[in-house]
Design an enzyme around this catalytic site. Structure first.
Site, PDB file in Angstrom:
ATOM      1  N   ASN A 119       0.830  -1.205   0.000  1.00 45.51           N
ATOM      2  CA  ASN A 119       0.000   0.000   0.000  1.00 45.51           C
ATOM      3  C   ASN A 119       0.873   1.268   0.000  1.00 45.51           C
ATOM      4  OD1 ASN A 119      -2.324   1.983   1.013  1.00 45.51           O
ATOM      5  ND2 ASN A 119      -3.221   0.166   0.100  1.00 45.51           N
ATOM      6  N   ARG A 120       0.337   2.361   0.553  1.00 42.56           N
ATOM      7  CA  ARG A 120       0.939   3.678   0.290  1.00 42.56           C
ATOM      8  C   ARG A 120       1.808   4.195   1.424  1.00 42.56           C
ATOM      9  NH1 ARG A 120      -3.775   2.980  -2.157  1.00 42.56           N
ATOM     10  NH2 ARG A 120      -3.739   3.457  -4.378  1.00 42.56           N
TER      11      ARG A 120
ATOM     12  N   HIS B 148       2.907   0.193  -3.045  1.00 38.29           N
ATOM     13  CA  HIS B 148       3.376  -1.198  -3.130  1.00 38.29           C
ATOM     14  C   HIS B 148       4.885  -1.312  -3.372  1.00 38.29           C
ATOM     15  CE1 HIS B 148      -0.695  -2.427  -2.723  1.00 38.29           C
ATOM     16  NE2 HIS B 148      -1.077  -2.362  -3.986  1.00 38.29           N
TER      17      HIS B 148
ATOM     18  N   HIS C 118      -1.464 -10.318  -3.206  1.00 40.77           N
ATOM     19  CA  HIS C 118      -2.483  -9.431  -3.779  1.00 40.77           C
ATOM     20  C   HIS C 118      -3.401 -10.144  -4.787  1.00 40.77           C
ATOM     21  CE1 HIS C 118      -4.198  -5.795  -5.434  1.00 40.77           C
ATOM     22  NE2 HIS C 118      -3.365  -5.008  -4.782  1.00 40.77           N
TER      23      HIS C 118
ATOM     24  N   TYR D 262      -6.962 -11.212  -6.495  1.00 46.14           N
ATOM     25  CA  TYR D 262      -8.321 -10.681  -6.613  1.00 46.14           C
ATOM     26  C   TYR D 262      -9.251 -11.889  -6.739  1.00 46.14           C
ATOM     27  CZ  TYR D 262      -6.569  -5.999  -7.961  1.00 46.14           C
ATOM     28  OH  TYR D 262      -5.956  -4.763  -8.015  1.00 46.14           O
TER      29      TYR D 262
ATOM     30  N   ASP E 113     -11.996   0.661  -1.043  1.00 43.54           N
ATOM     31  CA  ASP E 113     -10.533   0.510  -1.047  1.00 43.54           C
ATOM     32  C   ASP E 113     -10.069   0.913   0.344  1.00 43.54           C
ATOM     33  OD1 ASP E 113      -7.953   0.170  -1.868  1.00 43.54           O
ATOM     34  OD2 ASP E 113      -7.908   1.865  -3.267  1.00 43.54           O
TER      35      ASP E 113
ATOM     36  N   GLU F 115      -6.087  -8.309   1.188  1.00 37.64           N
ATOM     37  CA  GLU F 115      -4.647  -8.227   1.443  1.00 37.64           C
ATOM     38  C   GLU F 115      -4.353  -8.023   2.927  1.00 37.64           C
ATOM     39  OE1 GLU F 115      -3.223  -4.975  -1.276  1.00 37.64           O
ATOM     40  OE2 GLU F 115      -5.365  -4.967  -1.670  1.00 37.64           O
TER      41      GLU F 115
END
Ligand code: GAL
Length: 311
Positions: A50-51, A76, A146, A148, A217, A278
């Site tokens: 993530n950020r 990421h 990660h 989906y 999200d 995640e």
């Protein structure tokens, strides 16, 4: 790797779970989207999932500037994060594959050399990925996988039932960086403490302006520690439970897929084609007072386990 119930495909590029299939009568059902062209789908993301706000963080008074791939932030692990690196095969058996990545000091701007391992083990009803990492200088670590999931449903997951063991989530600014608050999910479109249809929950979330550019999200706060069930997905006649010892779980509903990429059977991957689950430490934790401690120091071993139990 394959047994009576599960059939998984692992790729060394990005330590990726390429396919996750569960027994479906005489055949198999793919529970996850598969598209090697997507830079994150099914892949191991790191060093920091993530950020990271401003693409930087500080350890012991020194600030480190990282590769910025979602200006002004790092997503990421940067432009050439672990998801786009080739992992080495350490061992490969019928039911276990061990991969390793040696990330040098300064890789994407992160300090210290990181020796990372990802071991994928196939049990009777579950696939487990066990991560471990050591370093030779203080650094930060937050690896996750990660995938989906669509549970075989196409073209979207609106009818998927999701259950998340999280009474709270961490709201973000519009760029996905946490505000630093922790808020209750009660009464919101993010309350999955009882099983709920994803399409309905998303509509509620958008009506309440809790979406991020139309997306679900969000980072969910799962109480407790140790390996515990975090998320359960039910759809297509199958159930998938995600267990982890991670402190939190990020859930992204794939709203930004636009049909440009195609998946299994050449089917376009459109909006909400799959949901990313995640398990991880809190986004931007190193820059947020009171969030998880994600610093790894020489002599320590960082570890994380994620299991996918499917039937
Ligand atoms: C998720 C993240 C999303 C998006 C996605 C990759 O982990 O929460 O915002 O960046 O990865 O496209």
């Amino acid at each position: 790797m394959r047994n009576d119930n599960l059939w998984v495909t692992i790729d060394t590029l990005g330590a990726t779970l390429r396919r996750l299939r569960v027994r479906d009568g005489d055949g198999w059902c793919d529970l996850a989207l598969c598209c090697p062209e997507d830079g994150y789908m099914g892949r191991t993301v790191g060093r920091f999932a993530n950020r990271l706000s401003g693409g930087r963080f500080e350890i012991d008074g020194t600030t480190y500037q990282l590769s910025v791939n979602e200006p002004p932030n790092t997503l990421h692990g940067g432009e050439h994060g672990f998801s786009s690196q080739e992992w080495e095969v350490v061992s490969a058996a019928a039911d276990e594959v061990a991969l390793r990545l040696l990330s040098p000091d300064g890789d994407q701007g992160f300090p210290g050399r990181l020796d990372a391992a990802a071991v994928f083990s196939l049990g009777a009803n579950a696939l487990t990925v066990s991560y471990a990492a050591t370093c030779d200088a203080p650094t930060i670590v937050n690896l996750t996988l990660h995938p989906y999931f669509n549970m075989g449903l196409t073209p979207d997951i609106d009818d998927l039932i999701m259950f998340v063991q999280a009474p709270e989530y961490t709201p973000t600014f519009s760029d996905g960086i946490p505000t630093g608050d922790v808020s209750p999910v009660d009464g919101t479109g993010l309350d999955f403490t009882t099983p709920r249809r994803l399409g309905e929950a998303r509509a509620a979330m958008i009506a309440q302006h809790r979406d991020r550019h139309g997306r679900m999200d969000h980072n969910f706060v799962v109480p407790g520690d140790g390996v515990r069930e975090m998320v359960r997905l039910i759809g297509g006649g199958h159930t998938l439970s995600v267990f982890s010892d991670a402190p939190h779980v990020m859930i992204y509903d794939g709203a930004a897929f636009d049909g440009t990429l195609t998946g299994l059977g050449g089917k376009p991957i459109g909006p909400h084609a799959g949901v990313a689950v995640e398990p991880q430490s809190m986004p931007d934790a190193p820059n947020q007072p009171g969030f998880d401690d994600t610093v790894l120091r020489p002599g320590q071993i960082w570890s994380r386990t994620i299991s996918y139990m499917a039937s």
